[in-house]
Design an enzyme around this catalytic site. Structure first.
Site, PDB file in Angstrom:
ATOM      1  N   LEU A 105      -7.666   6.585 -52.805  1.00  0.00           N
ATOM      2  CA  LEU A 105      -8.612   6.846 -51.721  1.00  0.00           C
ATOM      3  C   LEU A 105      -9.372   8.145 -51.942  1.00  0.00           C
ATOM      4  CD1 LEU A 105      -6.208   6.004 -48.738  1.00  0.00           C
ATOM      5  CD2 LEU A 105      -7.761   4.450 -49.944  1.00  0.00           C
ATOM      6  N   TYR A 137     -24.571   8.438 -54.573  1.00  0.00           N
ATOM      7  CA  TYR A 137     -23.215   8.132 -54.137  1.00  0.00           C
ATOM      8  C   TYR A 137     -22.857   6.709 -54.544  1.00  0.00           C
ATOM      9  CZ  TYR A 137     -19.322   7.234 -50.892  1.00  0.00           C
ATOM     10  OH  TYR A 137     -18.110   6.899 -50.349  1.00  0.00           O
TER      11      TYR A 137
END
Length: 399
Positions: free
Chosen positions: A64, A119
């Site tokens: 994560l 991103y």
């Protein structure tokens, strides 16, 4: 099973780790087929030595870790691709081919408004790195492209508009909405965590993508959480403002099971400042005791609490359509009811020591008598409709 969670102190990581530890300690018994021996928490302040140890012993990895809001866009690739590479290299070093999950983003589609996103490019590069690793080592990889996330512990003014709106409205701060019609796809943190835990048992959901749209597909290359919600910015703001007004109106908005509104309400409450956690209620007091409305709902009536002093009789009225439950929770009482065109009185002696719910029937005049000479009587009352002063449906008549 030993579980490694990277990015353990982030929004998703904190929620996942908390539930994994609940399972480990036997507190979350609704995951009967998951046995957890250790939860390894890795984050920015962890050491490489810890990463080595965790990668050697892990039976499943949730990756994560990532960068969402760097100072420079070049940090996207370093933070999202670079660490993923380090993680996989460390697993290779220890010949550990356990399943590895990657937290990616819908922006990795590079479609529509995400085209050209730095991103998104860094997330896409991380995805391909994982798929290549799977081909090389035969390890199972689970690549999830998450839409907008929301839920408790999400940082406001960071990368979640829902968190920002919840925080600002709860704290009486201004919000800015340029276009109320903009629609978001939203994923609630508890639904995400349930999917992550299902993945531990090989029960993950697979999908493919048509642009930014998720298409469930059993043999899909990607993975997804099957439960998401779509709402416009205007709808989100309107719900949050209704939640914020609840202490004044006492109205709890409709929150059906598994609905976006229910999940948003839980999220909103997690941002309340201390000064709003408790709020006063209007007590209607007289010589007989008090009556206080507690909660109202748009479709399911209202709940109140009635306090009667020793020997006092309250009620002595009837309703055409409204009906109620009287539930004595402290003291002893006699409840009497009589059909308005009859002389027959039905009686119920009740107490807080043996709690009963007693219907107040439409067309029956009714009362409640405190049988104690010393103690107050406390009764919780539920009515099937909220009180309307313009049409009270309440008519005085002694039992």
């Amino acid at each position: 099973m030993n579980i490694l969670v990277t990015g353990a102190k982030g929004f998703v990581g904190k929620n996942l780790v908390a539930q994994l530890n609940n399972i480990k300690t036997g507190k979350a018994k609704f995951y009967p087929n998951v046995i957890i021996d250790a939860v390894y928490e890795y984050d920015m302040d962890s050491t490489h030595k810890q990463l080595e140890e965790y990668c050697q012993n892990a039976d499943f990895v949730f990756n994560l870790a990532g960068v969402n809001r760097p100072k420079d866009e070049t940090e996207f690739m370093q933070g999202n691709y670079g660490f993923a590479s380090t993680l996989l290299d460390t697993l290779k070093k220890h010949n550990n081919t356990c399943p590895v999950m990657l937290s990616s983003s819908i922006q990795a589609t590079l479609e529509g408004r995400y085209a050209g996103s730095e991103y998104g490019k860094s997330k896409k590069a991380g995805e391909e790195l994982f798929f290549d690793y799977s081909k090389e080592k035969g390890a199972k990889v689970l690549v999830y492209r998450f839409p907008n996330l929301f839920g408790k512990w999400c940082h406001p003014n960071y990368n979640s508009v829902v968190a920002t709106f919840c925080n600002n409205i709860a704290n009486d701060l201004p919000i800015q909405v340029n276009d109320r019609a903009i629609e978001l796809e939203l994923l609630y943190i508890d639904d995400l965590v349930d999917e992550m835990i299902a993945a531990l048992n090989g029960e993950e959901h697979h999908c493919e993508f048509n642009g930014v749209d998720t298409l469930l597909q059993a043999d899909g290359r990607y993975c997804c959480v099957p439960v998401t919600h779509k709402a416009t910015l205007g709808e989100i703001v309107d719900l949050l403002e209704a939640f914020n007004n609840q202490p004044k109106t006492l109205i709890v908005p409709e929150i059906p099971n598994n609905s976006f509104a229910k999940k948003l309400y839980s999220t909103y409450l997690s941002y309340l400042p201390k000064r709003k956690v408790a709020f006063p209620l209007k007590m209607n007091c007289d010589a007989r005791g008090s009556f206080t409305e507690l909660l109202k709902s748009e479709k399911c009536g209202q709940v109140s609490v009635n306090i009667s002093k020793p020997g006092i009789t309250k009620g002595q009225h009837w309703h055409n359509s409204k009906w109620e439950f009287f539930i004595v929770v402290f003291g002893r009482a006699l409840i009497q009811e009589r059909k308005v065109d009859s002389d027959e009185v039905i009686e119920f002696e009740v107490s807080g020591e043996n709690i009963h719910a007693v219907h107040m029937l439409p067309g029956y005049t009714h009362n409640i008598i405190n049988l104690s000479e010393k103690e107050d009587l406390v009764t919780v009352m539920w009515a099937n409709e909220s009180f309307d002063p313009n049409r009270p449906d309440t008519f005085s008549l002694f039992v």
